[in-house]
Design an enzyme around this catalytic site. Structure first.
Site, PDB file in Angstrom:
ATOM      1  N   ASP A 210      -6.515  31.705  57.401  1.00  0.00           N
ATOM      2  CA  ASP A 210      -7.022  31.032  56.636  1.00  0.00           C
ATOM      3  C   ASP A 210      -6.140  30.499  55.152  1.00  0.00           C
ATOM      4  OD1 ASP A 210     -10.551  30.911  55.615  1.00  0.00           O
ATOM      5  OD2 ASP A 210      -9.482  32.043  53.720  1.00  0.00           O
ATOM      6  N   GLU A 271      -5.068  26.457  58.005  1.00  0.00           N
ATOM      7  CA  GLU A 271      -5.308  25.824  57.033  1.00  0.00           C
ATOM      8  C   GLU A 271      -4.728  25.069  56.298  1.00  0.00           C
ATOM      9  OE1 GLU A 271      -9.437  26.133  54.616  1.00  0.00           O
ATOM     10  OE2 GLU A 271      -8.613  27.659  54.407  1.00  0.00           O
TER      11      GLU A 271
HETATM   12  C1  NOJ Z   1     -10.964  28.509  53.683  1.00  0.00           C
HETATM   13  C2  NOJ Z   1     -12.404  28.750  54.667  1.00  0.00           C
HETATM   14  O1  NOJ Z   1     -13.051  27.994  55.318  1.00  0.00           O
HETATM   15  C3  NOJ Z   1     -13.649  28.679  53.527  1.00  0.00           C
HETATM   16  O2  NOJ Z   1     -14.780  29.038  54.380  1.00  0.00           O
HETATM   17  C4  NOJ Z   1     -13.337  30.360  52.964  1.00  0.00           C
HETATM   18  O3  NOJ Z   1     -14.398  30.333  51.642  1.00  0.00           O
HETATM   19  C5  NOJ Z   1     -12.135  30.024  51.715  1.00  0.00           C
HETATM   20  N1  NOJ Z   1     -11.243  29.305  53.016  1.00  0.00           N
HETATM   21  C6  NOJ Z   1     -12.412  30.702  51.182  1.00  0.00           C
HETATM   22  O4  NOJ Z   1     -11.380  32.163  52.453  1.00  0.00           O
END
Ligand code: NOJ
Length: 552
Positions: A210, A271
């Site tokens: 993440d 991500e």
């Molecule tokens: C990316 C996640 O997909 C999202 O849902 C989240 O709010 C942020 N990162 C913070 O962790």
């Protein structure tokens, strides 16, 4: 299961994102859980995906849907227990499905014991050095720098010290309930090594990283130059001190070494919403992560030239590092593509709930979404599906204000509705809410009554449904040898048509033009997103087997 035995399964895997809160509920509380997911695993196996990515399942106050973790080595009681997670893993593996989890390492919950200890210990303490605590500017009353939060407003909040006086500030690139960890602190690195091993030892197949570009900050935390009202537009940032900083890659390499120490390796997918394919390719160098979500593809408008440009740029940037592309159309953070594709402006903006909603033509949007599914699943590399897209679910744009839970809503002063509209629980069966999602009275977000026509049960019985289309396409993708190669050769077409070959036999054609497209002479039709009688209609796609009996 041959696919379970391959060490490179991730190179062309189809991964299904399970947004756990909204997938299926087994205990009647209206929130999805592991029992519900276990019960519905056959849906995913029958759909034909290779792996599940399960959004955070850890104990959490749910200030950001579980992306605020209070204990990285346990399961939130709302979702189940560690025993349920073990059982889920075993059952998924029996069905040939791998499991990827989402540990969220840039920040913890404000309820995590590390942060509670940091608050209690006070300025200058060892405990505070795990996070970014700093004195404010202007005598303490202004934030330490100009950094901004992805959810709006400054990235700093001020604490009250133990004696009740206003004290230091702490950094949170997301919500105030999500304090950023300082990854320069050796204890942070070591504790996360242990978290990875905890899950890998249980048999977890991979990790989604993440907010990977956030995990390192430039020493000294210099201003970023964000002006007043600046938006968190990381896809445009160059040389930003809190995003895509070089030292992120040291952390990723460290994680890769841990994954590789397990037999067959473990998958990492990042991500990383960064400035273009070249920056993205740095996350998937040979000793870093295996794959990374392709947000340029996700945010591309429904336009032949734009999509071709993104596909070409993505493949070209990844080729030198030897990593496969990933293709993704939707997620729990983005307006559902069936809705986006029916708008005048079909592109997305990641976290794109920030886009003002504009009217959508849902019939057109779903048509395009079906075509986009065939395009996406035909491209070389890996694909990520977001739960519900196989049902053609649209964004729910009329959730009542009081139902909204995404922190964006409050952080934006109730001007940006946030991401709840793509998180509405799935309709499984029955003719009224909660559509088999829960045995309780209602799902945690209200489901539209008109979803009665979109349930899994209804669509399974209809060979023309979006669910049937996905099942057919995924089955073909698995069985056709050409689709496991890495090649893509564009065919000569007018500008408003995309057509490409994979290997000697497979062809995908997508029609963006306003007229029907004659497919005569191109091969045998394998599957199409619309009926092809009289040619491929506008906003439709087809897969063909070249050299076989003609479609025309
Ligand atoms: C990316 C996640 O997909 C999202 O849902 C989240 O709010 C942020 N990162 C913070 O962790």
């Amino acid at each position: 299961m041959p696919r379970m035995q391959s060490d490179t399964w991730w190179r062309d895997a189809v991964v299904y994102e399970v947004y756990l809160r909204s997938f299926a509920d087994s205990d009647g509380d209206g929130t999805g859980d592991l029992g519900g997911l276990r019960r519905r695993l056959p849906h995913l196996a029958d759909l034909g995906v290779d792996a599940l990515w399960i959004t955070p399942w850890y104990p959490s106050p749910m200030a950001d849907g579980g992306y605020d973790v209070a204990d990285y080595c346990d399961i939130d009681p709302r979702f189940g227990t560690l025993a349920d997670a073990d059982a889920l893993l075993a059952e998924a593996h029996d069905l040939g499905l791998r499991v990827i989890i989402d540990p969220v390492a840039n920040h913890t919950s404000e309820r995590h014991p590390w942060f509670r200890a940091a608050l209690a210990a006070g300025p200058g303490s060892v405990e505070r050095s795990r996070y970014f605590f700093r004195d404010g500017r202007a005598g303490g009353v202004e934030p330490p720098n100009d950094w901004i939060s992805a959810f709006g407003g400054p990235a700093w909040s001020r604490v009250r010290e133990a004696d009740g006086s206003p004290g230091q500030w702490y950094l949170h690139l997301f919500a105030p309930e999500q304090p950023d960890l300082d990854w320069d602190h050796p204890g942070v690195r070591e504790d996360f090594d242990a978290v990875l091993r905890f899950w890998f030892d249980r048999g977890i197949d991979g990790i989604r990283v993440d907010a990977a570009p956030a995990m390192a900050k430039v020493t000294g935390l210099p201003d970023a130059g964000h002006g007043p009202g600046a938006l968190f537009e990381s896809r445009t940032w160059v040389g930003n001190p809190h995003w895509d900083v070089e030292e992120v890659h040291d952390i990723l390499r460290r994680w890769r070494r841990i994954g590789d120490s397990y037999e067959g390796g473990r998958l990492f997918v990042t991500e990383a919403v960064v400035n273009g394919p070249e920056r993205l390719s740095r996350y998937v160098r040979p000793d870093e992560m295996h794959t990374s979500f392709n947000f340029d593809y996700l945010t591309s408008p429904w336009d032949a030239r734009a999509l071709r440009a993104v596909i070409d740029a993505s493949l070209a940037a990844l080729e030198p590092v030897g990593a496969p592309a990933t293709w993704v159309l939707s997620s729990h953070d983005e307006t559902r593509h069936a809705t986006r594709f029916g708008r005048a402006h079909t592109g997305g903006a990641f976290g794109g709930a920030a886009l003002p909603a504009s009217p959508t033509d849902l019939v057109l949007g779903i048509r395009r979404a079906r075509a986009a599914a065939l395009l996406t699943l035909a491209l070389p590399g890996s694909a990520y599906l977001y739960q519900g897209e196989e049902l053609g679910l649209p964004e729910v744009e009329d959730l009542p204000d009081e139902a909204l839970q995404d922190p964006t809503w409050e952080r934006s002063g109730r001007t940006v509705r946030g991401r709840d509209g793509c998180r509405v629980p799935l309709p499984w069966d029955g003719d009224r809410p909660p559509f088999g999602f829960t045995d309780g009275e209602a799902a945690w977000l209200p489901q539209p009554p008109e979803w009665a026509t979109r349930t899994v049960a209804v669509q399974l019985a209809d060979p023309a449904s979006t669910l049937s289309l996905y099942r057919t396409a995924l089955q073909l993708r698995r069985s056709l040898p050409d689709m496991h190669g890495t090649s893509l050769t564009w065919c000569a077409t007018p500008d408003d048509v995309l057509a490409f070959d994979r290997g000697p036999e497979f062809r995908c054609v997508v029609n963006f033009s306003a007229g029907r497209l004659d497919l005569a002479g191109q091969g045998r039709l394998l599957v199409a997103s619309e009926s092809c009688a009289g040619g491929l209609p506008p906003d439709a796609a087809a897969w063909l087997l070249r050299g076989a009996v003609d479609v025309g």
